[in-house]
Design a protein around this motif. Sequence first.
Motif, PDB file in Angstrom:
ATOM      1  N   LEU A  62       0.815  -1.218   0.000  1.00  0.00           N
ATOM      2  CA  LEU A  62       0.000   0.000   0.000  1.00  0.00           C
ATOM      3  C   LEU A  62       0.844   1.262   0.000  1.00  0.00           C
ATOM      4  CD1 LEU A  62      -2.731  -1.116   2.572  1.00  0.00           C
ATOM      5  CD2 LEU A  62      -2.817  -1.211   0.071  1.00  0.00           C
ATOM      6  N   ARG A  63       2.154   1.099   0.215  1.00  0.00           N
ATOM      7  CA  ARG A  63       3.019   2.269   0.146  1.00  0.00           C
ATOM      8  C   ARG A  63       3.105   2.772  -1.287  1.00  0.00           C
ATOM      9  NH1 ARG A  63       8.046   0.443   4.119  1.00  0.00           N
ATOM     10  NH2 ARG A  63       6.770   0.134   6.006  1.00  0.00           N
ATOM     11  N   PRO A  64       3.340   4.050  -1.477  1.00  0.00           N
ATOM     12  CA  PRO A  64       3.266   4.630  -2.828  1.00  0.00           C
ATOM     13  C   PRO A  64       4.161   3.938  -3.844  1.00  0.00           C
ATOM     14  CG  PRO A  64       3.306   6.364  -1.189  1.00  0.00           C
ATOM     15  CD  PRO A  64       3.547   5.091  -0.448  1.00  0.00           C
ATOM     16  N   TRP A  65       5.466   3.855  -3.540  1.00  0.00           N
ATOM     17  CA  TRP A  65       6.358   3.303  -4.548  1.00  0.00           C
ATOM     18  C   TRP A  65       6.126   1.801  -4.765  1.00  0.00           C
ATOM     19  CZ3 TRP A  65       9.040   4.889  -8.450  1.00  0.00           C
ATOM     20  CH2 TRP A  65       9.424   6.224  -8.523  1.00  0.00           C
ATOM     21  N   ASN A  66       5.716   1.088  -3.756  1.00  0.00           N
ATOM     22  CA  ASN A  66       5.379  -0.317  -3.951  1.00  0.00           C
ATOM     23  C   ASN A  66       4.157  -0.481  -4.834  1.00  0.00           C
ATOM     24  OD1 ASN A  66       7.514  -1.105  -2.383  1.00  0.00           O
ATOM     25  ND2 ASN A  66       6.309  -1.310  -0.503  1.00  0.00           N
ATOM     26  N   ALA A  67       3.167   0.407  -4.615  1.00  0.00           N
ATOM     27  CA  ALA A  67       1.982   0.380  -5.482  1.00  0.00           C
ATOM     28  C   ALA A  67       2.357   0.730  -6.919  1.00  0.00           C
ATOM     29  CB  ALA A  67       0.928   1.345  -4.947  1.00  0.00           C
ATOM     30  N   TYR A  68       3.290   1.673  -7.081  1.00  0.00           N
ATOM     31  CA  TYR A  68       3.742   2.012  -8.432  1.00  0.00           C
ATOM     32  C   TYR A  68       4.407   0.799  -9.103  1.00  0.00           C
ATOM     33  CZ  TYR A  68       3.043   6.861  -6.937  1.00  0.00           C
ATOM     34  OH  TYR A  68       2.503   8.039  -6.475  1.00  0.00           O
ATOM     35  N   GLN A  69       5.202   0.051  -8.333  1.00  0.00           N
ATOM     36  CA  GLN A  69       5.877  -1.120  -8.904  1.00  0.00           C
ATOM     37  C   GLN A  69       4.871  -2.204  -9.310  1.00  0.00           C
ATOM     38  OE1 GLN A  69       9.676  -2.390  -6.932  1.00  0.00           O
ATOM     39  NE2 GLN A  69       9.142  -0.789  -5.467  1.00  0.00           N
ATOM     40  N   VAL A  70       3.820  -2.344  -8.500  1.00  0.00           N
ATOM     41  CA  VAL A  70       2.783  -3.315  -8.870  1.00  0.00           C
ATOM     42  C   VAL A  70       2.115  -2.909 -10.179  1.00  0.00           C
ATOM     43  CG1 VAL A  70       0.578  -4.313  -8.182  1.00  0.00           C
ATOM     44  CG2 VAL A  70       2.391  -4.051  -6.496  1.00  0.00           C
ATOM     45  N   ALA A  71       1.822  -1.608 -10.316  1.00  0.00           N
ATOM     46  CA  ALA A  71       1.211  -1.119 -11.549  1.00  0.00           C
ATOM     47  C   ALA A  71       2.148  -1.305 -12.736  1.00  0.00           C
ATOM     48  CB  ALA A  71       0.829   0.351 -11.384  1.00  0.00           C
ATOM     49  N   ILE A  72       3.450  -1.023 -12.519  1.00  0.00           N
ATOM     50  CA  ILE A  72       4.425  -1.209 -13.607  1.00  0.00           C
ATOM     51  C   ILE A  72       4.499  -2.687 -13.994  1.00  0.00           C
ATOM     52  CG2 ILE A  72       6.868  -1.063 -14.189  1.00  0.00           C
ATOM     53  CD1 ILE A  72       7.020   1.411 -12.392  1.00  0.00           C
ATOM     54  N   ALA A  73       4.475  -3.601 -12.997  1.00  0.00           N
ATOM     55  CA  ALA A  73       4.533  -5.037 -13.283  1.00  0.00           C
ATOM     56  C   ALA A  73       3.327  -5.489 -14.098  1.00  0.00           C
ATOM     57  CB  ALA A  73       4.620  -5.824 -11.974  1.00  0.00           C
ATOM     58  N   LEU A  74       2.131  -5.002 -13.745  1.00  0.00           N
ATOM     59  CA  LEU A  74       0.945  -5.358 -14.528  1.00  0.00           C
ATOM     60  C   LEU A  74       1.060  -4.854 -15.959  1.00  0.00           C
ATOM     61  CD1 LEU A  74      -1.866  -4.699 -11.879  1.00  0.00           C
ATOM     62  CD2 LEU A  74      -0.930  -6.893 -12.602  1.00  0.00           C
ATOM     63  N   GLY A  75       1.596  -3.666 -16.107  1.00  0.00           N
ATOM     64  CA  GLY A  75       1.794  -3.143 -17.456  1.00  0.00           C
ATOM     65  C   GLY A  75       2.807  -3.971 -18.242  1.00  0.00           C
ATOM     66  N   LEU A  76       3.874  -4.393 -17.573  1.00  0.00           N
ATOM     67  CA  LEU A  76       4.865  -5.224 -18.256  1.00  0.00           C
ATOM     68  C   LEU A  76       4.274  -6.577 -18.651  1.00  0.00           C
ATOM     69  CD1 LEU A  76       8.031  -4.517 -16.060  1.00  0.00           C
ATOM     70  CD2 LEU A  76       7.497  -3.597 -18.315  1.00  0.00           C
ATOM     71  N   VAL A  77       3.387  -7.129 -17.822  1.00  0.00           N
ATOM     72  CA  VAL A  77       2.736  -8.394 -18.177  1.00  0.00           C
ATOM     73  C   VAL A  77       1.900  -8.232 -19.445  1.00  0.00           C
ATOM     74  CG1 VAL A  77       1.008 -10.074 -17.445  1.00  0.00           C
ATOM     75  CG2 VAL A  77       2.735  -9.293 -15.826  1.00  0.00           C
ATOM     76  N   ALA A  78       1.101  -7.163 -19.493  1.00  0.00           N
ATOM     77  CA  ALA A  78       0.285  -6.923 -20.690  1.00  0.00           C
ATOM     78  C   ALA A  78       1.154  -6.707 -21.920  1.00  0.00           C
ATOM     79  CB  ALA A  78      -0.625  -5.717 -20.449  1.00  0.00           C
ATOM     80  N   LEU A  79       2.246  -5.935 -21.747  1.00  0.00           N
ATOM     81  CA  LEU A  79       3.151  -5.691 -22.872  1.00  0.00           C
ATOM     82  C   LEU A  79       3.825  -6.984 -23.322  1.00  0.00           C
ATOM     83  CD1 LEU A  79       4.520  -3.638 -24.729  1.00  0.00           C
ATOM     84  CD2 LEU A  79       6.258  -3.294 -22.943  1.00  0.00           C
ATOM     85  N   SER A  80       4.151  -7.860 -22.388  1.00  0.00           N
ATOM     86  CA  SER A  80       4.790  -9.130 -22.745  1.00  0.00           C
ATOM     87  C   SER A  80       3.873  -9.986 -23.599  1.00  0.00           C
ATOM     88  CB  SER A  80       5.179  -9.891 -21.472  1.00  0.00           C
ATOM     89  OG  SER A  80       6.061  -9.133 -20.682  1.00  0.00           O
ATOM     90  N   PHE A  81       2.591 -10.047 -23.241  1.00  0.00           N
ATOM     91  CA  PHE A  81       1.650 -10.841 -24.036  1.00  0.00           C
ATOM     92  C   PHE A  81       1.478 -10.249 -25.438  1.00  0.00           C
ATOM     93  CE2 PHE A  81       0.363 -12.733 -19.982  1.00  0.00           C
ATOM     94  CZ  PHE A  81       0.168 -14.043 -20.369  1.00  0.00           C
ATOM     95  N   LEU A  82       1.462  -8.933 -25.544  1.00  0.00           N
ATOM     96  CA  LEU A  82       1.327  -8.314 -26.863  1.00  0.00           C
ATOM     97  C   LEU A  82       2.542  -8.612 -27.735  1.00  0.00           C
ATOM     98  CD1 LEU A  82      -0.219  -4.835 -25.926  1.00  0.00           C
ATOM     99  CD2 LEU A  82      -1.378  -6.802 -26.976  1.00  0.00           C
TER     100      LEU A  82
END
Length: 477
Positions: A62-82
């Motif tokens: 729930l900390r800001p930078w940890n939440a940012y990393q989770v969002a970045i990881a989800l984006g990288l997952v979507a980009l990997s599938f594309l």
Amino acid sequence: MGSMEEEIATGTETTTADAQADALNRTAGAAREVDTPAPDTETTQIVLGIWDQVRGFLEDLLRPWNAYQVAIALGLVALSFLIARTLQPRLYDWLKTREGWAKWRYRYAMMIYRRLPLVVFVAITWLTVLVMRELTWPSRSYLLAVLANLGTAWLVVVLVVRLVQNSALRSFLRYGAWAWITIVILGLSQEAMQLMDSIAIEIGDSRLTLWMVIQAALILGLTFALVRFLSRQTASRIRSNEDISPSMQVLFVKFLQVLLYGAAFFIGLRTIGFDLRGLAFLSGAIGVGIGFGLQKVVSNLVSGVIILLDKSIKPGDVISLGETFGWINSLSARYVSVVTRDGKEFLIPNEDLITGQVVNWSHSDTYVRLDIYFGTAYDDDPHAVRKIAIEAAKGVDRVLSFPKTPVCHIVGFGDSSVDYILRFWIEDPTGGLTNIRGNVYLALWDAFQENGISIPFPQREVRMLGEENSTGPESSP
């Protein structure tokens, strides 16, 4: 009297002191028993400790930078599938042009094709971590580094476990390794080991824990996989050595497999700390079982070793056993595989080959002599018939003309024909016997037709008794 009273007093004090000491010891022992947690309590404490760590990790998200990393990881997952969906068709078309590759290389290439999204995710995640470490604090890319480590470890496990041929064992090792690597990277290995070690059952004086069972399964699985790989590689090298006879090749391969698998079993048990002295009772039970119920099995095993040592039969030999005629496909520890001309595969126990009468058509050499019988009329010159028959046999494929040439002899004067025997040789009995006999008979027929040689056959005249030749009454004009 005074000294006696002092001794009695001293003994009384000693007895009282001993009783007080025993009472104190019982009290201390009871206290220790109370202080020692029960196994269920210990397991509960370990589980609660793991849950506290997991809850703390989730709260850190729930900390800001940890939440940012989770969002970045989800984006990288979507980009990997594309990216993977774009690259997979091109990779598939390229793999179809690699038909000359070795089988193991093609399997690894197909494995990468199926896991291309994970490969792409690992690559771009590591690239993102390196960029973020250059631009900001390392702690702000900690979660992404953990995910990159997990993805890399999973790929390495897939590549290594691919050496295991058994699909069930390969799946067990793969998922087990993934789970353990995930626990190690997340920093929960110590707690997980304590938890699995607290789950145990008591067998006499021994204590069998879940951690010991998992260790045994993983170590034995990896050991047997390595032994299987070494055995296959060594066996292929032995079979490719032309200086070793086929029967000795089979013997060496079987001996090597028994040696390697036996060593792997005992090394695996010693690695996990298993006391091999406990196998004494098991070996005794096995001995009793062999004595009463496994006579045939042991007889076949010993017969197989004898067959391999005396080289009486070997792979490729053409044999006859009773009504079974075919060539030996393979030699096993318990049976011999014999393939017939009609495609049937007979599994003949080794004991039958030792105790029964076996005709080996290619034991000392591959030459096989075949005989066919025929007859000609008494009006035909037997000298000419013999020459014509020999030349006809020489003209048939698979019939040898040198060093063993066909011969033809008169074997008798029959009721209606002069009887002959034609003998010829072949050196490829695996190609069949009936078909070559048929081809020689057909060549004899054609040669006899060309040279006017007749093949007599019995002719009989049938007369009906009691028949009278009668003519009907003349008709009047």
